[in-house]
Write a protein that holds these residues in place. Structure first.
Motif, PDB file in Angstrom:
ATOM      1  N   GLY A  93       0.792  -1.228   0.000  1.00  0.00           N
ATOM      2  CA  GLY A  93       0.000   0.000   0.000  1.00  0.00           C
ATOM      3  C   GLY A  93       0.819   1.270   0.000  1.00  0.00           C
ATOM      4  N   ASP A  94       2.128   1.181   0.269  1.00  0.00           N
ATOM      5  CA  ASP A  94       2.969   2.382   0.226  1.00  0.00           C
ATOM      6  C   ASP A  94       2.959   2.979  -1.178  1.00  0.00           C
ATOM      7  OD1 ASP A  94       3.722   2.160   2.849  1.00  0.00           O
ATOM      8  OD2 ASP A  94       5.781   1.515   2.450  1.00  0.00           O
ATOM      9  N   VAL A  95       2.771   4.277  -1.264  1.00  0.00           N
ATOM     10  CA  VAL A  95       2.912   4.955  -2.550  1.00  0.00           C
ATOM     11  C   VAL A  95       4.401   5.118  -2.847  1.00  0.00           C
ATOM     12  CG1 VAL A  95       2.492   7.060  -3.874  1.00  0.00           C
ATOM     13  CG2 VAL A  95       0.717   6.163  -2.343  1.00  0.00           C
ATOM     14  N   GLY A 113       5.971  -3.152  -7.614  1.00  0.00           N
ATOM     15  CA  GLY A 113       4.624  -3.698  -7.728  1.00  0.00           C
ATOM     16  C   GLY A 113       4.508  -5.084  -7.134  1.00  0.00           C
ATOM     17  N   ALA A 117       3.590  -2.291  -3.532  1.00  0.00           N
ATOM     18  CA  ALA A 117       3.560  -0.826  -3.548  1.00  0.00           C
ATOM     19  C   ALA A 117       2.442  -0.311  -4.444  1.00  0.00           C
ATOM     20  CB  ALA A 117       4.897  -0.279  -4.032  1.00  0.00           C
ATOM     21  N   ASP A 118       1.938   0.838  -4.111  1.00  0.00           N
ATOM     22  CA  ASP A 118       1.036   1.590  -4.989  1.00  0.00           C
ATOM     23  C   ASP A 118       1.952   2.435  -5.877  1.00  0.00           C
ATOM     24  OD1 ASP A 118      -0.740   3.287  -6.232  1.00  0.00           O
ATOM     25  OD2 ASP A 118      -1.611   4.089  -4.381  1.00  0.00           O
ATOM     26  N   ARG A 120       3.469   4.763  -8.652  1.00  0.00           N
ATOM     27  CA  ARG A 120       3.179   5.900  -9.536  1.00  0.00           C
ATOM     28  C   ARG A 120       4.465   6.202 -10.314  1.00  0.00           C
ATOM     29  NH1 ARG A 120      -0.959   8.481  -6.421  1.00  0.00           N
ATOM     30  NH2 ARG A 120      -1.837   6.809  -5.103  1.00  0.00           N
ATOM     31  N   HIS A 142       1.558  13.124  -5.965  1.00  0.00           N
ATOM     32  CA  HIS A 142       1.433  11.728  -5.520  1.00  0.00           C
ATOM     33  C   HIS A 142       1.718  11.518  -4.040  1.00  0.00           C
ATOM     34  CE1 HIS A 142       0.917  10.462  -9.664  1.00  0.00           C
ATOM     35  NE2 HIS A 142       2.006  11.132 -10.004  1.00  0.00           N
TER      36      HIS A 142
END
Length: 376
Positions: A93-95, A113, A117-118, A120, A142
């Protein structure tokens, strides 16, 4: 029960071609490094070997210009050290914001991924880099917990300026992760001054060693995030809390280290320190400028704008009407010189010429240019 001999081979002792390795890595290892790797192994908990580990840690801090306590060599190639940074810094879930301007930016995306991780991204054409303003805009958009950048993009030969990025990351309470695989030892790197929290590299490029013992470091900020994890690091082999007990004062068994590769890394780092890291940077820059002028003298052009080209790796534009693969094959088979081809967006468009570590000298350039004159 009979013995299956289908795979049995009667071989002569190993003999390999004597190549000049001017591709994206590995480079030729220094003779002193090769000699060190051929010495007798020690046990991985032998006091003499633990002393070598301590020396590696200290010399890596010098080469990277950092005082990070957690600075080690991962038992694996640079890709293992790359994955270690992601595995230990990312929680599900960490961006994570990643700058993609080449093949290895994309590899970071894939790895992040896989660890949940989220992800971007901010992207540029291959051979370009990101301005501080572009990074600031992306950070504001972000709000990542980790920013991942490639300092020396091996697929393009482009250098990413890092000055000011660490301050930006602290403004947004974000860790800065930096790929220095093709920069450590040959390109100026100042991890502490730049505010880098996680970095990784390899042994077979600017350090002039064999592959397999890969530098890794994390700042106290990164370690604090690791210690605060709600879940275990999902990669047992690369878990820095476990590895820290082997490389730290506990000296707890974790795995059998590649003893002889660590011998080589220790010697490679000793040679860097003997030369002086600043002198190594100067040597790489002087020799690559000689390479650029020599390539231009035979009508070849470079892909990256001069001020952002790497001293360790140059992308050379393949002239119209020239088959790049054929040229590279002839250099290898007729002249014992290895160069690399393009990856991804640059496939078939460039050659990648490495001038790093022990190979960063004018004699390497002269031999390459003489061969190119015959082949092209």
């Amino acid at each position: 029960m009979s013995i299956d001999t289908n795979q049995l081979q009667h071989l002569k002792p190993l003999s390999v071609p004597n190549r000049l390795l001017l591709g994206p890595g590995p480079c030729n290892a220094h003779p002193t490094v090769l000699a060190a790797m051929s010495t007798t192994p020690l046990g991985h908990l032998d006091p003499a070997f633990l002393q070598i580990m301590d020396e590696i840690q200290s010399l890596l801090r010098y080469a990277w210009q950092t005082n990070n306590p957690h600075t080690i060599a991962v038992s694996g190639t640079g890709t293992a050290a790359m994955e270690a940074t992601v595995a230990n810094s990312v929680e599900p879930g960490d961006v994570m914001l990643i700058g993609v301007a080449g093949y290895f930016g994309n590899r970071l995306v894939d790895m992040a991924g896989r660890y949940g991780a989220d992800v971007r991204t901010i992207s540029k054409p291959w051979g370009q880099n990101f301005s501080l303003d572009e990074l600031r805009t992306a950070m504001a958009t972000h709000r990542p917990k980790i920013l991942g950048l490639v300092h020396a993009e091996t697929s393009t030969g482009c250098r990413q300026p890092v000055e000011g990025v660490g301050e930006l990351c602290r403004e947004y309470d974000c860790l800065l992760l930096l790929d220095t695989v093709t920069s450590l030892g040959g390109v100026p790197v100042h991890l502490d001054d730049w505010g880098v929290d996680l970095a990784y590299s390899c042994s077979q490029k600017g350090l002039g060693c064999a592959p397999g013992a890969s530098p890794f470091t994390m700042s106290p900020r990164a370690m604090a995030k690791l210690l605060a994890r709600k879940t275990k690091v999902p990669n047992w082999y690369l878990d820095m809390l476990l590895l820290g007990k082997y490389w730290g004062t506990d000296r707890m068994y974790h795995h059998t280290a590649p003893i002889n590769l660590y011998y080589g890394l220790r010697e490679a780092l000793r040679l860097v320190s003997e030369e002086g890291i600043d002198n190594s940077w100067t040597r790489h820059q002087a020799n690559v400028e000689y390479l650029w002028s020599s390539l231009e003298s035979i009508g070849l052009k470079m892909h990256v704008e001069k001020q952002y080209r790497l001293p360790t790796l140059t992308t050379v534009c393949i002239p119209d009407g020239v088959d790049g693969k054929t040229v590279a094959k002839q250099l290898l088979t007729e002249h014992n010189i290895e160069i690399g081809g393009g990856l991804g967006e640059l496939a078939g468009k460039v050659w990648r010429v490495g001038l790093m570590g022990y190979n960063s000298k004018q004699e390497s350039v002269d031999r390459l240019i003489a061969a190119l004159k015959q082949v092209i």
